[in-house]
Design a protein around this motif. Structure first.
Motif, short mmCIF file in Angstrom:
data_model
loop_
_atom_site.label_atom_id
_atom_site.label_comp_id
_atom_site.label_asym_id
_atom_site.label_seq_id
_atom_site.Cartn_x
_atom_site.Cartn_y
_atom_site.Cartn_z
N PRO A 33 -17.04 0.60 8.87
CA PRO A 33 -15.73 1.05 8.39
C PRO A 33 -15.57 0.81 6.89
CG PRO A 33 -15.52 -0.19 10.44
CD PRO A 33 -16.93 -0.38 9.98
N ALA A 34 -14.84 1.69 6.24
CA ALA A 34 -14.60 1.58 4.80
C ALA A 34 -13.36 0.75 4.52
CB ALA A 34 -14.43 2.97 4.19
N PRO A 35 -13.38 -0.09 3.48
CA PRO A 35 -12.15 -0.80 3.10
C PRO A 35 -11.04 0.19 2.81
CG PRO A 35 -14.05 -1.68 1.92
CD PRO A 35 -14.51 -0.41 2.60
N GLY A 36 -9.86 -0.06 3.38
CA GLY A 36 -8.73 0.83 3.16
C GLY A 36 -7.84 0.35 2.05
N GLY A 37 -7.41 -0.90 2.16
CA GLY A 37 -6.56 -1.46 1.13
C GLY A 37 -5.70 -2.59 1.64
N VAL A 38 -4.77 -3.01 0.81
CA VAL A 38 -3.96 -4.21 1.03
C VAL A 38 -2.50 -3.82 1.14
CG1 VAL A 38 -3.25 -6.42 0.04
CG2 VAL A 38 -5.60 -5.62 -0.25
N HIS A 39 -1.83 -4.34 2.17
CA HIS A 39 -0.39 -4.12 2.33
C HIS A 39 0.32 -5.29 1.65
CE1 HIS A 39 -2.36 -2.22 5.90
NE2 HIS A 39 -1.67 -1.19 5.45
N ILE A 40 0.67 -5.07 0.39
CA ILE A 40 1.24 -6.13 -0.42
C ILE A 40 2.56 -6.60 0.17
CG2 ILE A 40 2.12 -6.76 -2.69
CD1 ILE A 40 -0.87 -6.31 -2.65
N GLY A 41 2.70 -7.92 0.32
CA GLY A 41 3.92 -8.50 0.85
C GLY A 41 3.98 -8.58 2.36
N HIS A 42 3.06 -7.89 3.03
CA HIS A 42 3.04 -7.91 4.50
C HIS A 42 1.93 -8.80 5.05
CE1 HIS A 42 6.06 -4.73 4.98
NE2 HIS A 42 5.51 -4.18 3.91
N GLY A 43 1.03 -9.27 4.18
CA GLY A 43 -0.01 -10.20 4.60
C GLY A 43 -1.14 -9.57 5.37
N THR A 44 -1.32 -8.25 5.25
CA THR A 44 -2.40 -7.58 5.99
C THR A 44 -3.21 -6.68 5.07
OG1 THR A 44 -0.87 -5.81 6.63
CG2 THR A 44 -1.20 -7.60 8.21
N ARG A 45 -4.38 -6.32 5.57
CA ARG A 45 -5.22 -5.31 4.93
C ARG A 45 -5.92 -4.53 6.03
NH1 ARG A 45 -8.15 -8.12 0.79
NH2 ARG A 45 -9.16 -6.12 0.38
N ASP A 65 -6.51 -13.23 1.41
CA ASP A 65 -6.28 -13.35 -0.03
C ASP A 65 -4.81 -13.25 -0.41
OD1 ASP A 65 -9.02 -13.61 -0.50
OD2 ASP A 65 -9.30 -11.44 -0.61
N GLN A 66 -3.95 -12.99 0.59
CA GLN A 66 -2.51 -12.94 0.31
C GLN A 66 -1.84 -14.21 0.85
OE1 GLN A 66 0.03 -9.40 0.85
NE2 GLN A 66 -1.80 -8.38 1.70
N PRO A 67 -0.76 -14.61 0.21
CA PRO A 67 0.02 -15.72 0.79
C PRO A 67 0.67 -15.25 2.08
CG PRO A 67 1.17 -14.75 -1.08
CD PRO A 67 -0.20 -14.14 -1.07
N ALA A 68 1.04 -16.19 2.92
CA ALA A 68 1.71 -15.84 4.17
C ALA A 68 2.99 -15.08 3.86
CB ALA A 68 2.01 -17.10 4.97
N PRO A 69 3.26 -13.98 4.57
CA PRO A 69 4.48 -13.21 4.31
C PRO A 69 5.72 -13.96 4.75
CG PRO A 69 3.36 -12.37 6.26
CD PRO A 69 2.46 -13.41 5.66
N SER A 70 6.86 -13.51 4.28
CA SER A 70 8.12 -14.17 4.62
C SER A 70 8.51 -13.93 6.07
CB SER A 70 9.24 -13.68 3.69
OG SER A 70 9.38 -12.27 3.77
N GLY A 71 8.01 -12.86 6.66
CA GLY A 71 8.30 -12.54 8.06
C GLY A 71 7.02 -12.29 8.82
N PRO A 72 7.11 -11.86 10.06
CA PRO A 72 5.91 -11.58 10.86
C PRO A 72 5.08 -10.46 10.25
CG PRO A 72 7.88 -11.66 12.24
CD PRO A 72 8.36 -11.64 10.83
N ARG A 73 3.78 -10.55 10.41
CA ARG A 73 2.90 -9.47 9.97
C ARG A 73 3.10 -8.24 10.87
NH1 ARG A 73 -0.18 -14.12 8.91
NH2 ARG A 73 -1.13 -14.17 6.84
N PRO A 74 2.79 -7.05 10.35
CA PRO A 74 2.97 -5.83 11.14
C PRO A 74 2.18 -5.85 12.45
CG PRO A 74 2.57 -5.29 8.84
CD PRO A 74 2.33 -6.76 8.99
N PHE A 75 2.72 -5.14 13.43
CA PHE A 75 2.07 -4.90 14.73
C PHE A 75 1.81 -6.19 15.51
CE2 PHE A 75 0.62 -1.27 12.07
CZ PHE A 75 1.29 -0.26 12.76
N GLY A 76 2.54 -7.25 15.22
CA GLY A 76 2.37 -8.48 15.98
C GLY A 76 1.02 -9.12 15.82
N VAL A 77 0.39 -8.90 14.66
CA VAL A 77 -0.96 -9.44 14.42
C VAL A 77 -1.00 -10.95 14.60
CG1 VAL A 77 -2.65 -9.84 12.58
CG2 VAL A 77 -1.75 -7.54 12.96
N ASP A 78 0.06 -11.63 14.21
CA ASP A 78 0.07 -13.10 14.28
C ASP A 78 -0.07 -13.62 15.71
OD1 ASP A 78 0.43 -13.46 11.49
OD2 ASP A 78 2.57 -13.04 11.71
#
Length: 210
Positions: A33-45, A65-78
């Motif tokens: 898979p190719a790197p897609g990118g970083v979801h800034i502020g959401h804590g995911t890539r 490489d991102q600090p923990a987001p202020s809320g849950p990460r998208p899609f219940g990743v946590d």
């Protein structure tokens, strides 16, 4: 039987360990898979794989490489203990009209909001999607996405593993089908625990994920 949904945009395979899941996908399929990118502020890539046509697979997980987001990460990743196919997206010709049409048929796909991610080359990719409202908790009913004038991920030179099928099971399939119809799409749903399965063609032969 054609088991590829109408208007399919992408499938979301979420994981608690992105690097490990990308490595496992590569091992099983022979395609990296190719790197897609970083979801800034959401804590995911994410990492991406084309599925043929204008569809792709998104492998999404925490970004170390991102600090923990202020809320849950998208899609219940946590809350994930292992990789899991969580949901999918469709891309209607007119996002706002599709939302209005679904609401007129009694299904609210949620409000539309802006999203973005930073590509590996530093450029910013922007899109809009539905989020919230009353999506079905199983994830079997897709969210809607609109890429606007942005380059669609499937047009960015991704490695490709053509999609053979996308199917699902649900405890009450008859509850899912009217919601899919309200969105102008379809999905082969049979009775069973709420779950997805998709199969791709690869250099190693057909490979299924769930």
């Amino acid at each position: 039987m054609n088991t590829i949904p109408a208007r399919l945009d992408h499938i979301v395979l979420a994981t608690p360990d992105l690097a490990a899941t990308v490595a496992e996908f590569t091992r099983r399929t022979g395609v990296a898979p190719a790197p897609g990118g970083v979801h800034i502020g959401h804590g995911t890539r994410n990492h991406l794989v084309g599925l043929g046509g204008r569809a792709y697979l998104e492998i999404l997980g925490p970004d170390p490489d991102q600090p923990a987001p202020s809320g849950p990460r998208p899609f219940g990743v946590d809350g994930l203990a292992a990789p899991r196919t969580l949901t999918w997206a469709i891309s209607p010709a007119d996002l706002d009209a599709a939302v209005a049409a679904a609401r007129a048929q009694g299904y609210d796909p949620g409000d539309v909001r802006d999203m973005s991610r930073r590509r590996p080359d530093g450029s910013l990719l922007r899109w809009r999607l539905t989020d919230g409202g009353s999506p079905h908790p199983s994830g079997l009913v897709p969210f809607l996405i609109d890429w606007g004038t942005a380059t669609h991920p499937s047009d960015s030179g991704l490695p490709v593993t053509p999609l053979r099928e996308l199917t699902a099971t649900a405890p009450a399939p008859d509850e899912i089908r009217p919601l899919l119809a309200a969105l102008g799409t379809d999905l082969l749903v049979t009775e069973g625990p709420a779950a997805f399965s998709f199969t791709v063609d690869t250099p190693n032969g057909p490979v299924a994920f769930s």
